[in-house]
Design a protein around this motif. Sequence first.
Motif, PDB file in Angstrom:
ATOM      1  N   VAL A 161       0.856  -1.183   0.000  1.00 20.32           N
ATOM      2  CA  VAL A 161       0.000   0.000   0.000  1.00 20.32           C
ATOM      3  C   VAL A 161       0.893   1.235   0.000  1.00 20.32           C
ATOM      4  N   PHE A 162       0.687   2.118  -0.983  1.00 23.50           N
ATOM      5  CA  PHE A 162       1.446   3.363  -1.091  1.00 23.50           C
ATOM      6  C   PHE A 162       0.536   4.525  -0.687  1.00 23.50           C
ATOM      7  N   LYS A 163       1.040   5.387   0.163  1.00 23.01           N
ATOM      8  CA  LYS A 163       0.330   6.624   0.488  1.00 23.01           C
ATOM      9  C   LYS A 163       0.791   7.721  -0.463  1.00 23.01           C
ATOM     10  N   GLY A 164      -0.140   8.272  -1.227  1.00 23.54           N
ATOM     11  CA  GLY A 164       0.206   9.342  -2.147  1.00 23.54           C
ATOM     12  C   GLY A 164       0.585  10.612  -1.404  1.00 23.54           C
ATOM     13  N   LEU A 165       1.693  11.206  -1.791  1.00 27.24           N
ATOM     14  CA  LEU A 165       2.170  12.439  -1.160  1.00 27.24           C
ATOM     15  C   LEU A 165       1.888  13.667  -2.018  1.00 27.24           C
ATOM     16  N   ARG A 166       2.219  13.561  -3.288  1.00 28.79           N
ATOM     17  CA  ARG A 166       1.978  14.646  -4.244  1.00 28.79           C
ATOM     18  C   ARG A 166       2.098  14.034  -5.639  1.00 28.79           C
ATOM     19  N   ALA A 167       1.624  14.767  -6.646  1.00 28.29           N
ATOM     20  CA  ALA A 167       1.623  14.175  -7.982  1.00 28.29           C
ATOM     21  C   ALA A 167       1.549  15.237  -9.060  1.00 28.29           C
ATOM     22  N   ARG A 168       1.975  14.839 -10.247  1.00 25.06           N
ATOM     23  CA  ARG A 168       1.722  15.598 -11.467  1.00 25.06           C
ATOM     24  C   ARG A 168       0.785  14.748 -12.322  1.00 25.06           C
ATOM     25  N   GLY A 169      -0.278  15.338 -12.812  1.00 24.96           N
ATOM     26  CA  GLY A 169      -1.222  14.602 -13.639  1.00 24.96           C
ATOM     27  C   GLY A 169      -2.354  13.965 -12.856  1.00 24.96           C
ATOM     28  N   VAL A 170      -2.422  14.211 -11.551  1.00 26.58           N
ATOM     29  CA  VAL A 170      -3.496  13.689 -10.707  1.00 26.58           C
ATOM     30  C   VAL A 170      -3.978  14.809  -9.801  1.00 26.58           C
ATOM     31  N   GLU A 171      -5.284  14.982  -9.730  1.00 32.56           N
ATOM     32  CA  GLU A 171      -5.851  16.003  -8.857  1.00 32.56           C
ATOM     33  C   GLU A 171      -6.271  15.365  -7.531  1.00 32.56           C
ATOM     34  N   GLY A 172      -5.908  15.982  -6.425  1.00 32.47           N
ATOM     35  CA  GLY A 172      -6.352  15.522  -5.124  1.00 32.47           C
ATOM     36  C   GLY A 172      -5.536  14.376  -4.563  1.00 32.47           C
ATOM     37  N   ALA A 173      -6.008  13.836  -3.445  1.00 32.83           N
ATOM     38  CA  ALA A 173      -5.299  12.774  -2.729  1.00 32.83           C
ATOM     39  C   ALA A 173      -5.503  11.430  -3.431  1.00 32.83           C
ATOM     40  N   PHE A 174      -4.584  10.508  -3.165  1.00 34.26           N
ATOM     41  CA  PHE A 174      -4.674   9.189  -3.785  1.00 34.26           C
ATOM     42  C   PHE A 174      -3.948   8.154  -2.935  1.00 34.26           C
ATOM     43  N   VAL A 175      -4.285   6.890  -3.170  1.00 37.93           N
ATOM     44  CA  VAL A 175      -3.637   5.741  -2.549  1.00 37.93           C
ATOM     45  C   VAL A 175      -3.413   4.718  -3.652  1.00 37.93           C
ATOM     46  N   VAL A 176      -2.274   4.010  -3.597  1.00 30.84           N
ATOM     47  CA  VAL A 176      -1.943   3.029  -4.625  1.00 30.84           C
ATOM     48  C   VAL A 176      -1.817   1.635  -4.004  1.00 30.84           C
ATOM     49  N   LEU A 177      -2.400   0.646  -4.685  1.00 28.89           N
ATOM     50  CA  LEU A 177      -2.156  -0.760  -4.352  1.00 28.89           C
ATOM     51  C   LEU A 177      -1.267  -1.358  -5.427  1.00 28.89           C
TER      52      LEU A 177
END
Length: 231
Positions: A161-177
């Motif tokens: 499980v990855f906790k999203g910290l920041r991104a380019r190309g994605v709006e808002g918070a996210f989590v990755v499996l």
Amino acid sequence: MPAITTQDKHLTVLNLFTTDAPEKQDTLIQEMTKIVQAAAYEGWMSSTVHSGVDSPGTANLIQWRSSVDLENRYAGEEFKHRTLPVFGEITTSIRLLQNEIVHTVTHPSLGGVVDVDPQRDDYTAITVFGVAQEDQDELIEVLSVKQEDIASVPGFRSLSVFKGLRARGVEGAFVVLYSQWESKEAYDAYRGLPESEQSPDRQKAEARVRDLVTSVDSNTYRVVLTRSADA
């Protein structure tokens, strides 16, 4: 060999590219291979290139010493004036996700180690969940708890499980499996298990995940190349 672990405090970046044709995926992999084989950036630790299976695209799992090192790479002339334009011509979307590894579980035979290596021939699934910022921690908890009995599922190898910290190309918070399986058949069997055959805990967790997420995007991959700075 790169490994996914909660023990290391480096930055884990997941760059996801989609395209609309298999031949463009081949070009993407060729361009990524050139970059990975020549990589000598300050703070760069490893890169692992994945080739899309269910849909054309690629994923590059990159480990950096820190976010400062990554931002220096993004600020460089090569990245701005060559890398992004080249990928922009052959992709339909580009998402550059910065993450923290917060949870892992493996099959007992792997001894708790999540390796990413083309020699293992893992069938890898990567799912990105959009979530409201205030719900991100709860989603992480639910996804982590939901997987506690997954180690006994036939064909399972690992899940992170990855906790999203920041991104380019994605709006808002996210989590990755990020999960690894012995085969497509094993993954599909787990994903497609009828709700009536799922454990009560899994049913409850799946329902809560549906309540929390605002979007779900998933693809499957095979690892085709990995290289580390110390190799």
